[in-house]
Scaffold this motif. Structure first.
Motif, PDB file in Angstrom:
ATOM      1  N   LEU B 271       0.949  -1.168   0.003  1.00 57.36           N
ATOM      2  CA  LEU B 271      -0.042  -0.065  -0.067  1.00 57.36           C
ATOM      3  C   LEU B 271       0.832   1.149  -0.070  1.00 57.36           C
ATOM      4  CD1 LEU B 271      -3.025   1.389   0.253  1.00 57.36           C
ATOM      5  CD2 LEU B 271      -2.560   1.261   2.610  1.00 57.36           C
ATOM      6  N   THR B 272       0.498   2.016  -1.009  1.00 56.57           N
ATOM      7  CA  THR B 272       1.394   3.353  -1.205  1.00 56.57           C
ATOM      8  C   THR B 272       0.098   4.531  -0.736  1.00 56.57           C
ATOM      9  OG1 THR B 272       3.171   2.862  -2.176  1.00 56.57           O
ATOM     10  CG2 THR B 272       2.741   5.011  -2.393  1.00 56.57           C
ATOM     11  N   LEU B 273       0.327   5.651   0.004  1.00 61.32           N
ATOM     12  CA  LEU B 273      -0.571   6.649   0.140  1.00 61.32           C
ATOM     13  C   LEU B 273       0.003   7.791  -0.132  1.00 61.32           C
ATOM     14  CD1 LEU B 273      -2.781   5.434   3.308  1.00 61.32           C
ATOM     15  CD2 LEU B 273      -3.487   5.275   0.921  1.00 61.32           C
ATOM     16  N   GLY B 274      -0.644   8.876  -0.892  1.00 59.56           N
ATOM     17  CA  GLY B 274       0.117  10.153  -0.992  1.00 59.56           C
ATOM     18  C   GLY B 274      -0.858  11.277  -0.948  1.00 59.56           C
ATOM     19  N   PHE B 275      -0.323  12.444  -0.334  1.00 62.19           N
ATOM     20  CA  PHE B 275      -1.071  13.440  -0.155  1.00 62.19           C
ATOM     21  C   PHE B 275      -0.131  14.730  -0.569  1.00 62.19           C
ATOM     22  CE2 PHE B 275      -2.072  17.274   2.717  1.00 62.19           C
ATOM     23  CZ  PHE B 275      -3.332  17.649   2.273  1.00 62.19           C
ATOM     24  N   ASP B 276      -0.763  15.441  -1.536  1.00 63.54           N
ATOM     25  CA  ASP B 276       0.109  16.525  -2.038  1.00 63.54           C
ATOM     26  C   ASP B 276      -0.833  17.943  -2.052  1.00 63.54           C
ATOM     27  OD1 ASP B 276       1.493  15.113  -3.167  1.00 63.54           O
ATOM     28  OD2 ASP B 276       1.498  15.615  -5.252  1.00 63.54           O
ATOM     29  N   VAL B 277      -0.325  19.039  -1.698  1.00 65.33           N
ATOM     30  CA  VAL B 277      -0.817  20.464  -1.752  1.00 65.33           C
ATOM     31  C   VAL B 277       0.174  21.464  -2.837  1.00 65.33           C
ATOM     32  CG1 VAL B 277      -1.279  22.659  -0.590  1.00 65.33           C
ATOM     33  CG2 VAL B 277      -1.451  20.459   0.503  1.00 65.33           C
ATOM     34  N   ASN B 278      -0.487  21.731  -3.747  1.00 65.30           N
ATOM     35  CA  ASN B 278       0.032  22.751  -4.775  1.00 65.30           C
ATOM     36  C   ASN B 278      -0.411  24.084  -4.800  1.00 65.30           C
ATOM     37  OD1 ASN B 278      -1.508  20.398  -6.863  1.00 65.30           O
ATOM     38  ND2 ASN B 278       0.790  20.272  -6.506  1.00 65.30           N
ATOM     39  N   PHE B 279       0.490  24.997  -4.336  1.00 67.77           N
ATOM     40  CA  PHE B 279       0.252  26.421  -4.380  1.00 67.77           C
ATOM     41  C   PHE B 279       0.615  27.046  -5.635  1.00 67.77           C
ATOM     42  CE2 PHE B 279       1.683  30.700  -3.139  1.00 67.77           C
ATOM     43  CZ  PHE B 279       0.644  31.248  -2.789  1.00 67.77           C
ATOM     44  N   VAL B 280      -0.485  27.631  -6.289  1.00 71.77           N
ATOM     45  CA  VAL B 280      -0.052  28.424  -7.589  1.00 71.77           C
ATOM     46  C   VAL B 280      -0.369  29.875  -7.531  1.00 71.77           C
ATOM     47  CG1 VAL B 280      -0.780  28.312 -10.182  1.00 71.77           C
ATOM     48  CG2 VAL B 280      -0.916  26.049  -8.810  1.00 71.77           C
ATOM     49  N   GLN B 281       0.923  30.414  -7.902  1.00 73.51           N
ATOM     50  CA  GLN B 281       0.852  32.005  -7.975  1.00 73.51           C
ATOM     51  C   GLN B 281       0.241  32.652  -9.292  1.00 73.51           C
ATOM     52  OE1 GLN B 281       4.850  31.262  -6.697  1.00 73.51           O
ATOM     53  NE2 GLN B 281       4.632  33.131  -5.799  1.00 73.51           N
ATOM     54  N   TRP B 282      -1.207  32.400  -9.055  1.00 75.68           N
ATOM     55  CA  TRP B 282      -1.903  32.835 -10.295  1.00 75.68           C
ATOM     56  C   TRP B 282      -2.071  34.495 -10.130  1.00 75.68           C
ATOM     57  CZ3 TRP B 282      -2.935  31.080 -14.410  1.00 75.68           C
ATOM     58  CH2 TRP B 282      -3.428  29.744 -14.743  1.00 75.68           C
ATOM     59  N   SER B 283      -1.715  35.042  -8.895  1.00 79.92           N
ATOM     60  CA  SER B 283      -1.977  36.496  -8.755  1.00 79.92           C
ATOM     61  C   SER B 283      -1.364  37.259  -9.708  1.00 79.92           C
ATOM     62  CB  SER B 283      -2.043  36.990  -7.471  1.00 79.92           C
ATOM     63  OG  SER B 283      -0.425  36.673  -7.127  1.00 79.92           O
ATOM     64  N   ARG B 284      -0.301  36.495 -10.418  1.00 78.07           N
ATOM     65  CA  ARG B 284       0.656  37.328 -11.376  1.00 78.07           C
ATOM     66  C   ARG B 284      -0.277  37.690 -12.672  1.00 78.07           C
ATOM     67  NH1 ARG B 284       5.762  37.464 -12.889  1.00 78.07           N
ATOM     68  NH2 ARG B 284       6.192  37.129 -15.295  1.00 78.07           N
ATOM     69  N   TYR B 285      -1.336  36.810 -12.847  1.00 77.50           N
ATOM     70  CA  TYR B 285      -2.184  36.881 -13.898  1.00 77.50           C
ATOM     71  C   TYR B 285      -3.341  38.167 -13.796  1.00 77.50           C
ATOM     72  CZ  TYR B 285      -4.752  35.651 -18.271  1.00 77.50           C
ATOM     73  OH  TYR B 285      -5.715  35.572 -19.446  1.00 77.50           O
ATOM     74  N   LYS B 286      -2.925  39.343 -13.996  1.00 82.32           N
ATOM     75  CA  LYS B 286      -3.605  40.557 -13.719  1.00 82.32           C
ATOM     76  C   LYS B 286      -4.535  41.017 -14.772  1.00 82.32           C
ATOM     77  CE  LYS B 286      -0.940  42.420  -9.998  1.00 82.32           C
ATOM     78  NZ  LYS B 286      -0.550  41.209  -9.765  1.00 82.32           N
ATOM     79  N   THR B 287      -3.971  41.155 -16.257  1.00 83.10           N
ATOM     80  CA  THR B 287      -4.819  41.478 -17.333  1.00 83.10           C
ATOM     81  C   THR B 287      -4.386  40.503 -18.660  1.00 83.10           C
ATOM     82  OG1 THR B 287      -3.366  43.271 -17.826  1.00 83.10           O
ATOM     83  CG2 THR B 287      -5.171  43.649 -16.680  1.00 83.10           C
ATOM     84  N   LEU B 288      -5.203  40.484 -19.675  1.00 85.72           N
ATOM     85  CA  LEU B 288      -4.760  39.870 -20.823  1.00 85.72           C
ATOM     86  C   LEU B 288      -4.899  40.776 -21.820  1.00 85.72           C
ATOM     87  CD1 LEU B 288      -3.886  37.258 -22.416  1.00 85.72           C
ATOM     88  CD2 LEU B 288      -6.616  37.107 -22.687  1.00 85.72           C
ATOM     89  N   ASP B 289      -3.595  41.261 -22.416  1.00 86.76           N
ATOM     90  CA  ASP B 289      -3.315  42.324 -23.118  1.00 86.76           C
ATOM     91  C   ASP B 289      -3.023  42.202 -24.532  1.00 86.76           C
ATOM     92  OD1 ASP B 289      -3.885  44.283 -21.171  1.00 86.76           O
ATOM     93  OD2 ASP B 289      -2.098  43.977 -20.381  1.00 86.76           O
ATOM     94  N   PHE B 290      -3.993  42.498 -25.526  1.00 86.00           N
ATOM     95  CA  PHE B 290      -3.456  42.259 -27.056  1.00 86.00           C
ATOM     96  C   PHE B 290      -3.281  43.596 -27.527  1.00 86.00           C
ATOM     97  CE2 PHE B 290      -6.312  38.504 -26.088  1.00 86.00           C
ATOM     98  CZ  PHE B 290      -5.726  37.569 -26.822  1.00 86.00           C
ATOM     99  N   THR B 291      -2.255  43.428 -28.466  1.00 84.63           N
ATOM    100  CA  THR B 291      -1.666  44.563 -29.274  1.00 84.63           C
ATOM    101  C   THR B 291      -1.908  44.278 -30.750  1.00 84.63           C
ATOM    102  OG1 THR B 291      -0.471  45.327 -27.508  1.00 84.63           O
ATOM    103  CG2 THR B 291      -0.048  46.238 -29.704  1.00 84.63           C
ATOM    104  N   PHE B 292      -2.759  45.230 -31.437  1.00 80.48           N
ATOM    105  CA  PHE B 292      -2.818  44.562 -33.077  1.00 80.48           C
ATOM    106  C   PHE B 292      -2.203  45.766 -33.683  1.00 80.48           C
ATOM    107  CE2 PHE B 292      -6.479  43.461 -30.373  1.00 80.48           C
ATOM    108  CZ  PHE B 292      -6.629  41.976 -30.858  1.00 80.48           C
ATOM    109  N   ASP B 293      -1.751  45.351 -34.834  1.00 77.19           N
ATOM    110  CA  ASP B 293      -1.105  46.393 -35.768  1.00 77.19           C
ATOM    111  C   ASP B 293      -2.120  47.381 -36.380  1.00 77.19           C
ATOM    112  OD1 ASP B 293      -2.443  44.456 -37.329  1.00 77.19           O
ATOM    113  OD2 ASP B 293      -1.097  44.470 -38.936  1.00 77.19           O
TER     114      ASP B 293
END
Lengths: 479, 417
Positions: B271-293
């Motif tokens: 038997l093998t048991l695992g427990f994980d916690v992931n911490f994702v630094q999503w706060s970096r994602y503030k805006t999605l900016d497109f620039t067109f020609d």
């Protein structure tokens, strides 16, 4: 179990899982009326209530009036039929209206009047149009042009009065006032909407504070409050419930926000520091108090900086600024309907010398009729606040729903109003919400108004009326 | 697919790094892990440790090659606040894959490996005419990451590892309709390839006893950048040509860093048991900016507010060795959505999600076959027009209710030497 069995079982298992995988969302709860009763709804108001758009009243606008959209939603919760004084299909263009004919080389819109399939049956004693009568019963009592201070004016529905009211006023009682008509209709109504009072500041504003005509004065707040109270009292006398709307701030509509920013940019580029305009309606020469100097940097730009507002109607004339000439004055004089021979006297009365450069000299100022300046705006703002205080108090004391159009349109002017990913703003033409007259909404704009009113009704009466989908209603019709 | 990826995508583009695995619910980097709720940081199961915790690679007894593939089947329902019809996706499937090869001396303290995985590929095709078509009709994201890895056992109990994470291939295709007054809808398609970018993945693995192991790993952020992508605009009136003149676009999507900790417990050798916690630094994602020609609409730029918040994912899973050949697995996870109320977009119709997984491996000699299945339930989420207006996000998204379920069967083959 061996692996090949597993492999065979896997697709079957996946299919099984999928069959139960498609999520279901409950359908919205059925529409209910809460403590309101929508069985007979009447709409009281002005051009906005009638469905006026693009500078005219025509069939498409009537069909997309916010009361008609409300009635359609009311029907889902016990509402009855809603009759409007519709123009026939053969006369579908009603009073005539503006259409967008194209754009000029600089990208400015070109509008043209629609003059076919009109519903004009003749001329009034004063030379204005009379429209095809509509004698059947109506639920939509919206009368374009009506002011709160007109509601008890006898003869307002006669051939000498307002032609839109005339066409629905009984020929047997041409002196019936708007108030009397509302009282007659309210006797059997179970629900009402009332949006009156916009014209009590709008005429003054769109004429740049330069007109002394009765339709262009600002109604005194005490008069407004008195008449508003009477209308609401008579609407609620039989126990009907309803919704009251407030008066938006006129300075946020495209009629006042379209020309100024462009003018400011071009004058700044040309190095012009300021303009000379006239203010108010008073006559007087170059040294009189009707002259006013404004800095170019004081013209309101798209970001809201600066105070002076130029009307949409000034668009053909702002290009003449800096050059000698009297075209703009001839246009204004022609609008007055006076005999052409009086034009020199008109110029003399205002001390205008058309050989001087327009708009940059006190001898040939840019006319007040095209500018709603800071002083005039303050007058309008004070009146609007007074009216809205009265309307909000009435809604509160009578326990009625309130659509605070003033707050709502300020928000729209500041940040737009997206609908399911479509950008709608208070910009002229590209904003989708305001029609070609720069004042009245498009069908999309009316749909959004209907939704806001539904929100107010649901909140006040506990009803569960669904919203309309604004994106199924058009913005400006493009060529 | 995966929606997960979708999610990751955060909005609209390539999303994530493997890391995403953490914040993104559907972690599909290893077929054995897939059957165990996505745990792996505190375990040394197989070559997929290169993804979950490179520090554990040196503790993986076998050297070998393994390949895995998954089929992501997403089913979504949407009901708009304006307009009451229920909308479903045009069904499409995505097939994320993974490939690992680990080498090293049989008794040596170090291991080398190479990992190829596709943590973010996302594909959603909304129903024709759905209420949000002016925000999005289709999104298709593909990405392939390559990670050369080295791991070294400092002692019998402690090992470290790491390697560069290379965004070797990234492609994005976004489409939406354009509302043009009284005209039929126009359509715009953005299609581009991401530039190659390099981040890193590193970890530490500690196994103080036969019954306990601990791991920590960190995957850095990568800013996926598309330069000179192609803009294709169709069915717009010539009178408005100047408003729809764009032909090229640039966009950057920040893919967040993920920090993970994991614990493995082995009560006995079956038997093998695992427990994980992931911490994702999503706060970096503030805006999605497109620039067109050139202009697309009234401007040559567009900004969409995201304002994601950092998010945690909790995972629990285990495996039991029934016979010499057969091992069975089960697990589950709970993901907190990084998307705040009023910020949900059709590209990432995200909400907190709950996953359940099953898996099995049958091995015969040096060969083994891994099977896995995941069921992901993304909670029902409603955002109202009022929330959108209050956040200033009404101009580019849809008021309504989303509910999504995903089923992800997978299969893997491994050969140890």
């Amino acid at each position: 179990m061996n692996t090949s069995a597993l492999k065979k079982a896997l697709p079957a298992l996946a299919l099984l899982a999928l069959a139960g995988c498609q999520p279901e969302l409950d359908a919205p709860a059925p529409a209910t009326s809460g403590s309101a009763n929508f069985s007979r709804y009447i709409a009281v108001g002005n051009s906005l209530t009638a469905g006026y758009s693009d500078g005219g009243l025509y069939l498409e606008g009537q069909l997309n009036s916010y009361p008609n959209l409300l009635a359609q939603q009311f029907k889902l919760a016990g509402g009855g039929d809603f009759a409007q004084p519709l123009f026939t299909d053969a006369q579908r263009n009603g009073s005539g209206y503006l259409r967008l004919a194209g754009f000029d080389a600089s990208g400015s819109p070109i509008t043209a009047p629609v003059t076919t399939s009109l519903a004009i049956r003749g001329a009034s004693p004063t030379g204005g149009p009379l429209y095809t009568r509509y004698d059947a019963a109506v639920n939509n009592l919206g009368v374009p042009g009506i002011r709160m201070d007109n509601v008890q004016t006898p003869g307002y529905g006669s051939v000498a009065g307002n032609p839109y009211f005339e066409r629905i006023t009984p020929t047997t009682n041409p002196l019936e006032t708007y108030f009397q008509r509302v009282k007659r209709e309210a006797a059997t109504a179970t629900f009402f909407s009332s949006w009156l009072g916009n014209n009590d500041v709008l005429g003054y504003s769109t004429s740049g504070g330069a007109s002394t005509a009765a339709t262009n004065t600002i109604t005194r707040t005490d008069t407004f409050t008195l008449k508003a109270t009477r209308i609401i009292n008579v609407l609620t006398a039989g126990g009907a419930k309803g919704v009251i709307s407030t008066i938006p701030d006129v300075s946020g509509i495209p009629f006042f926000t379209t020309v100024g920013p462009r003018l400011r940019t071009s004058l700044s580029a040309a190095g012009v520091p300021g303009l000379v305009i006239t203010t108010g309606a008073a006559t007087g020469g170059p040294t009189s108090a009707n002259r006013k100097t404004i800095a170019v940097s004081d013209i309101r730009d798209a970001g809201g900086s600066g105070r002076q507002l130029f009307t949409l109607t000034s668009s053909p004339f702002v290009g003449l600024i800096g050059r000698p000439g009297g075209r703009v004055w001839r246009y204004l004089y022609a609008q007055s309907g006076q005999p052409a021979a009086g034009f020199p006297l008109f110029l003399t009365a205002f001390g205008v010398d058309t050989t001087k450069a327009l708009g940059v000299t006190a001898e040939n100022p840019f006319p007040s009729a095209f500018v709603l300046d800071d002083v005039e705006q303050a007058t309008v703002a004070t009146a609007t606040l007074g009216y809205n205080t009265a309307l909000r108090n009435l809604a509160a004391t009578k326990g009625l729903a309130l659509f605070d159009a003033n707050i709502f349109f300020n928000q729209v002017a500041a940040s737009g109003y997206g609908t399911n990913g479509v950008t709608n703003t208070a910009s002229y033409i590209s904003g989708n919400l305001f029609s070609l007259d720069g004042v009245h909404p498009t069908p999309r704009g009316y749909a959004i108004i209907a939704n806001e009113i539904i929100k107010a009704i649901n909140a006040q009466y506990g009803s569960t009326l669904p919203y309309v989908n604004p994106n199924t209603y058009r913005g400006v019709t493009l060529p | 697919m995966n929606l997960k990826s979708l999610l990751l995508v955060g909005g609209a583009l390539l999303s994530g790094t493997a890391a995403s695995a953490g914040g993104f619910q559907v972690t599909l980097a290893g077929q054995k892990n897939n059957g165990m709720g996505g745990v792996g940081v505190g375990l040394s199961l197989d070559q997929a440790a290169m993804f979950y915790n490179p520090g554990a690679l040196a503790m993986v007894r076998e050297r070998g090659v393994q390949i895995g593939g998954n089929v992501t089947l997403a089913r979504q329902s949407f009901r708009g606040q304006f307009g009451s019809d229920e909308r479903t996706l045009r069904n499409s499937i995505v097939t994320p894959f993974n490939l690992y090869a680990g080498f090293g001396p049989a008794e040596g303290k170090w291991r080398l490996g190479i990992a190829v995985y596709t943590p973010f590929g996302s594909k959603l095709q909304y129903a024709s005419g759905w209420e949000g078509r002016y925000s999005l009709t289709d999104i298709d994201l593909k990405s392939v990451f390559v990670q050369p890895t080295v791991s070294y056992a400092i002692t019998d109990q402690l090992s470290i590892g790491g390697g560069p994470v290379i965004l070797a291939y990234g492609a994005v295709n976004l489409q939406k309709d354009i509302s043009i007054g009284n005209y039929p809808d126009g359509h715009v398609e953005l299609d581009g390839k991401a530039e190659h970018k390099v981040g890193f993945n590193a970890g530490v693995f500690f196994k103080p006893s036969d019954k306990l192991s601990l791991g920590v790993s960190y995957r850095s952020h990568i800013d996926a950048h598309v330069k000179d992508g192609t803009v294709t605009i169709t069915n717009t009136p010539t009178a408005l040509a100047s408003s729809f003149a764009a032909t090229k676009f640039d966009v950057t999507l920040p893919l967040p860093a993920t920090t993970s900790i994991g614990v493995g417990v082995m009560p006995n050798d079956k038997l093998t048991l695992g427990f994980d916690v992931n911490f994702v630094q999503w706060s970096r994602y503030k805006t999605l900016d497109f620039t067109f020609d050139q202009n697309l609409g009234t401007s040559n730029k567009s900004t969409s507010k995201r304002y994601y918040q950092d998010a945690l994912t909790f995972r629990l899973g285990g495996q039991y060795k029934l016979t010499d050949g057969l091992t069975v697995r089960a697990g589950g996870s709970y993901d907190n959505s990084p998307v705040k109320d009023g910020y949900v977009t059709p590209e990432t119709p995200d909400a907190d999600r709950v996953s359940g997984t099953l898996g099995a491996t049958y091995s015969f000699g040096k060969f083994g076959v891994d099977l896995s299945a995941q069921y992901v339930s993304i909670k029902k989420r409603t955002q109202t027009q009022n929330e959108l207006l209050n956040n200033g996000t009404s101009l580019d998204r849809v008021a309504g209710t989303y509910k999504t379920n995903i089923v992800i069967p997978g299969i893997g083959f491994n050969y140890n030497f």
